[in-house]
Design an enzyme around this catalytic site. Sequence first.
Site, PDB file in Angstrom:
ATOM      1  N   ASP A  14       0.851  -1.197   0.000  1.00 13.61           N
ATOM      2  CA  ASP A  14       0.000   0.000   0.000  1.00 13.61           C
ATOM      3  C   ASP A  14       0.886   1.246   0.000  1.00 13.61           C
ATOM      4  O   ASP A  14       1.518   1.561   1.006  1.00 13.61           O
ATOM      5  CB  ASP A  14      -0.906  -0.015   1.240  1.00 13.61           C
ATOM      6  CG  ASP A  14      -2.103   0.892   1.092  1.00 13.61           C
ATOM      7  OD1 ASP A  14      -2.075   1.782   0.230  1.00 13.61           O
ATOM      8  OD2 ASP A  14      -3.084   0.702   1.824  1.00 13.61           O
ATOM      9  N   ASP A  15       0.966   1.925  -1.135  1.00 15.34           N
ATOM     10  CA  ASP A  15       1.734   3.170  -1.264  1.00 15.34           C
ATOM     11  C   ASP A  15       3.243   2.935  -1.310  1.00 15.34           C
ATOM     12  O   ASP A  15       4.024   3.732  -0.787  1.00 15.34           O
ATOM     13  CB  ASP A  15       1.414   4.144  -0.127  1.00 15.34           C
ATOM     14  CG  ASP A  15      -0.003   4.668  -0.152  1.00 15.34           C
ATOM     15  OD1 ASP A  15      -0.791   4.197  -0.981  1.00 15.34           O
ATOM     16  OD2 ASP A  15      -0.331   5.544   0.668  1.00 15.34           O
ATOM     17  N   CYS A  53      -5.630   4.030  -4.054  1.00 12.38           N
ATOM     18  CA  CYS A  53      -5.595   2.661  -3.501  1.00 12.38           C
ATOM     19  C   CYS A  53      -6.706   1.766  -4.024  1.00 12.38           C
ATOM     20  O   CYS A  53      -6.455   0.718  -4.620  1.00 12.38           O
ATOM     21  CB  CYS A  53      -5.654   2.722  -1.978  1.00 12.38           C
ATOM     22  SG  CYS A  53      -4.414   3.794  -1.230  1.00 12.38           S
ATOM     23  N   ASP A 242       0.033  -0.694  -5.064  1.00 13.68           N
ATOM     24  CA  ASP A 242      -1.141  -0.100  -5.704  1.00 13.68           C
ATOM     25  C   ASP A 242      -0.860   1.258  -6.324  1.00 13.68           C
ATOM     26  O   ASP A 242      -1.444   1.621  -7.342  1.00 13.68           O
ATOM     27  CB  ASP A 242      -2.318  -0.017  -4.724  1.00 13.68           C
ATOM     28  CG  ASP A 242      -1.972   0.687  -3.421  1.00 13.68           C
ATOM     29  OD1 ASP A 242      -0.837   1.183  -3.275  1.00 13.68           O
ATOM     30  OD2 ASP A 242      -2.842   0.731  -2.525  1.00 13.68           O
ATOM     31  N   ASN A 243       0.011   2.037  -5.716  1.00 17.41           N
ATOM     32  CA  ASN A 243       0.363   3.354  -6.254  1.00 17.41           C
ATOM     33  C   ASN A 243       1.664   3.812  -5.615  1.00 17.41           C
ATOM     34  O   ASN A 243       2.246   3.110  -4.794  1.00 17.41           O
ATOM     35  CB  ASN A 243      -0.755   4.375  -6.027  1.00 17.41           C
ATOM     36  CG  ASN A 243      -1.274   4.418  -4.615  1.00 17.41           C
ATOM     37  OD1 ASN A 243      -2.430   4.038  -4.373  1.00 17.41           O
ATOM     38  ND2 ASN A 243      -0.481   4.852  -3.664  1.00 17.41           N
TER      39      ASN A 243
END
Length: 508
Positions: A14-15, A53, A242-243
């Site tokens: 996540d991130d 996300c 995700d990003n």
Amino acid sequence: MPSQHKNIVLLIADDLGMYIGSYGCSSISTPNLDRLASTGTRFDMAFASTSSCSGSRSTIYTGLHTHENGQYGLNWSKSHFQTFQHVDSAPKLFNQAGYRTGIIGKVHVGAEEVYPWQVREENGTRDVAWVADRCEAFFERAIADDTPFFLTVGYIDPHRDIATRGGFGNHEEQYGSRVPLLDVKSEDVEVPRWLTDLPETRQELVEYYKAVNRIDTGVGLVYEALERQGLLDSTLFVFTSDNGPPFVNSKTTLYDAGIHLPLIVRQPGADAGTVNPNMIPFVDILPTLLDWANIPLDIRISDRDPRLPPSPPRGGRSFLPILQRTDLLPESKWQHHVFGSHTFHEMQNYWPNRVLRTRRYKYHRNVAWRLDFPFAGDLYASTSFEGIRNMKPPVMIGRRKLQDYIFRPPEELYDLEADPDEIHNLAGEKEHQVLLLECRERVSEWQTQTKDLWLYRDGQSLTVLGRYAKDGLQVPERLDFDVERPGTRGVEMTRHLGVDGYSAGIER
């Protein structure tokens, strides 16, 4: 006895951007991810299809862009964006194929009936040892049932902890001896070019490094669980994010800092330590998983509710056939471009933009360019942005002026070889007008094919107005409505109106 099935483990950070040792960040400690890259394939040109996300996870799980699947933004609190009921998702498709499906950790997409994982252990913990234990229990059950499995692991790290302005969930002794806390000093971190080097930035990166190291520990624990269960030789092991990192100028933008991400794939029996330079959009991930499992790439759900329209066709393709390539494939064999689509993050973060990224150029179509570019709440509140906004003028976010971050033109065009940070906009330069128009048309054609509601001309959605094409409606080709010259006589009209009827899809 080793499993004879073709299993899948998909791990999503996540991130997490490129803060991994094997991706060139020498200051970070990621031994498990580095080992994974050394035993599998590391893609150096992988791109998320959006930079938020929930939206990004939905593109991975459906093989569709967010404007196709309906997950326009976060499935969180009052934002509450949901994937369309009629969309075929990975858990639906693998359930139908007889797989045991599961997700452990962060889910962050909806609704549950669209994503019907058989095992759903949604949890916001950062205790990656607990996550690994639940994974191993899942493996044991699949072995006992002699069933192929597809397990998704959604990590919370290295996302901000939300409760604090600069925290990343790092607390001494919180997770036990199996998850040690990395010792990091502010002078040890690497500040990327797209972020401003300030004390506040470095202090947040100290905490970020600890969270990155924690997810690395988690990946290692899941890998070891697979090994203990004798499943490494039958399991496709995929790691991505995700990003980009949770800082301004990255997350929620379609600049490369927000979408150029790690993708590491370990295929049993494949050559180890492969570095693949070909471009991979995240809408290719689901087709690749289907391909590994010997499931037809055009599979559809057989027991669909007849009241629902069909799921949109997936435009991605499997990269399994090129997994071990170390050369740049010719255009006739593989695409050398990716498209990106971003509309919302949180509900208040409305700022639709579409991009085309080739190996050399990047084109941005900023549909709502007359609006200020919005801040995600946690990025606005961050201590790093507090430091940036209070620096002596000119206020800079990396190499970008703050005013250029907030106020963007309708189109941006960058030569990434000369300008990898996407600073010098070529869109207004006469010598680049042919390239600009070519990129604009390629994006428009892609938007038409994917029935994008944000294919705008004259400030209106051509996809919606397509219902009036049969009655002779014509729309000026200009991007935005011109209040000073609103007339249509003598003005070039768009050729996209009515190419793919929007009304037919609504009336089904």
